[in-house]
Design a protein around this motif. Structure first.
Motif, PDB file in Angstrom:
ATOM      1  N   LEU A 296     -32.104 -13.846 -18.216  1.00 36.26           N
ATOM      2  CA  LEU A 296     -33.074 -14.862 -18.621  1.00 36.26           C
ATOM      3  C   LEU A 296     -33.308 -15.825 -17.465  1.00 36.26           C
ATOM      4  CD1 LEU A 296     -34.774 -16.331 -20.827  1.00 36.26           C
ATOM      5  CD2 LEU A 296     -32.690 -17.602 -21.419  1.00 36.26           C
TER       6      LEU A 296
ATOM      7  N   CYS B  92     -36.638 -11.502 -19.336  1.00 34.70           N
ATOM      8  CA  CYS B  92     -37.270 -12.581 -20.095  1.00 34.70           C
ATOM      9  C   CYS B  92     -37.397 -13.849 -19.260  1.00 34.70           C
ATOM     10  CB  CYS B  92     -36.447 -12.911 -21.338  1.00 34.70           C
ATOM     11  SG  CYS B  92     -36.525 -11.649 -22.611  1.00 34.70           S
TER      12      CYS B  92
ATOM     13  N   VAL C  53     -41.052 -12.280 -23.442  1.00 31.38           N
ATOM     14  CA  VAL C  53     -39.996 -11.292 -23.660  1.00 31.38           C
ATOM     15  C   VAL C  53     -40.297  -9.980 -22.947  1.00 31.38           C
ATOM     16  CG1 VAL C  53     -38.876  -9.861 -25.411  1.00 31.38           C
ATOM     17  CG2 VAL C  53     -39.361 -12.264 -25.889  1.00 31.38           C
ATOM     18  N   ARG C  54     -39.279  -9.510 -22.229  1.00 29.00           N
ATOM     19  CA  ARG C  54     -39.291  -8.150 -21.675  1.00 29.00           C
ATOM     20  C   ARG C  54     -37.933  -7.513 -21.985  1.00 29.00           C
ATOM     21  NH1 ARG C  54     -42.260 -10.669 -17.716  1.00 29.00           N
ATOM     22  NH2 ARG C  54     -44.260  -9.697 -17.261  1.00 29.00           N
TER      23      ARG C  54
ATOM     24  N   CYS D  68     -33.433  -8.919 -23.576  1.00 26.18           N
ATOM     25  CA  CYS D  68     -32.986  -9.736 -22.446  1.00 26.18           C
ATOM     26  C   CYS D  68     -32.050 -10.870 -22.828  1.00 26.18           C
ATOM     27  CB  CYS D  68     -34.196 -10.286 -21.702  1.00 26.18           C
ATOM     28  SG  CYS D  68     -35.322 -11.173 -22.775  1.00 26.18           S
TER      29      CYS D  68
END
Length: 273
Positions: free
Chosen positions: A86, A117, A268-269, A272
């Protein structure tokens, strides 16, 4: 799981440090504070910024790093090198217009290009009590799973928002054509299936969630709901990384929300946080 909180000028970065620390605390992840030296910055000034940020964070042990160069590029390079989950960056809080114009592209570029993220903090929030999820369909499953973990850990209430395309202008005045949420959920469309699945998942995770359907321009409706509902966080996906028209539209939606949201935004990815 590791969190990178990026610090520039204090006291402008105080909200970034505080809310980033709040998110890391909810997830119980270790924190690294980093500042990037630009222009005629000195190492003493950079160390002083980090020391101040460390005091604001209030954690007993925090790693601190100094890099030099273009801020967005250095942040992205640090993340690739050290494997953070993050990134926390600030934008606009308490800034003059000039500082705002400088900070906003950094946050936007990091949010667009990072492979993990990104939490963009544009103002401080004292808690994570209300969270707005925006979902555009099946490809946003990570928004649901990541957002659910945050909401569950924070014991936050959630609104799951889906925005349907507006009625074409040639049908102006025929508002009855717009489906209600109940009508949509009764259909066999992919969107309806996704929303039903998301609702079941959130309920299974013990997250209190309300579904909402709006018709209109996605970023406008997200920002309208965010202001109306006084949310503490927006959770949104970046859109898939390709050149299709839908992806370009989603990329613009995310950029507009990051720029104009009335509260912090988590882009968001993957899983995460």
């Amino acid at each position: 799981m590791k969190t990178l909180i990026c610090v520039r000028d204090l006291p402008h970065a105080a909200a970034t440090v505080h809310f980033g620390g709040l998110m890391a605390g909810v997830q119980r992840t270790p924190v690294t504070l980093m500042t990037v030296m630009v222009g005629d910055d000195t190492e003493d000034e950079a160390e002083h910024r980090l020391a101040q940020a460390g005091e604001l964070l209030g954690a007993p042990t925090v790693d601190m790093k100094i890099r030099k160069g273009e801020p967005a590029a250095e942040i992205l390079e640090e993340v690739e090198a050290e494997g953070y989950n993050l990134i926390v960056v600030g934008a606009r809080t308490g800034m003059s217009v000039l500082r705002s114009l400088f900070a906003r592209p950094v946050a936007r570029r990091v949010a667009k290009e990072a492979r993990v993220c990104v939490l963009v903090v544009n103002q401080d929030r004292l808690r994570l009590g209300r969270i707005l999820f925006f979902t555009a369909g099946e490809l946003d499953e990570d928004v649901i799973t990541v957002g659910a973990r945050v909401a569950k850990a924070a014991e936050a209430d959630v609104t799951l928002l889906h925005v349907a395309n507006p009625v074409p202008s040639m049908y102006t005045g025929l508002e009855a054509m717009e489906e209600t949420l109940e009508e949509l959920l009764q259909t066999d469309t992919p969107v309806a299936g996704h929303l039903r699945k998301a609702a079941r998942y959130l309920a299974g995770e013990g997250v209190k969630a309300e579904l909402q359907l709006r018709h209109g321009v996605a970023q406008d409706e997200i920002l309208r709901e965010a202001k109306k509902g006084d949310y503490d966080l927006i959770v949104i996906g970046p859109g898939p990384m390709s050149g299709s028209l839908r992806n370009l539209v989603m990329d613009n939606v995310t950029a507009q929300v990051v720029d104009h949201a009335p509260c912090p935004v988590l882009v968001v990815r993957g899983g995460c946080v």
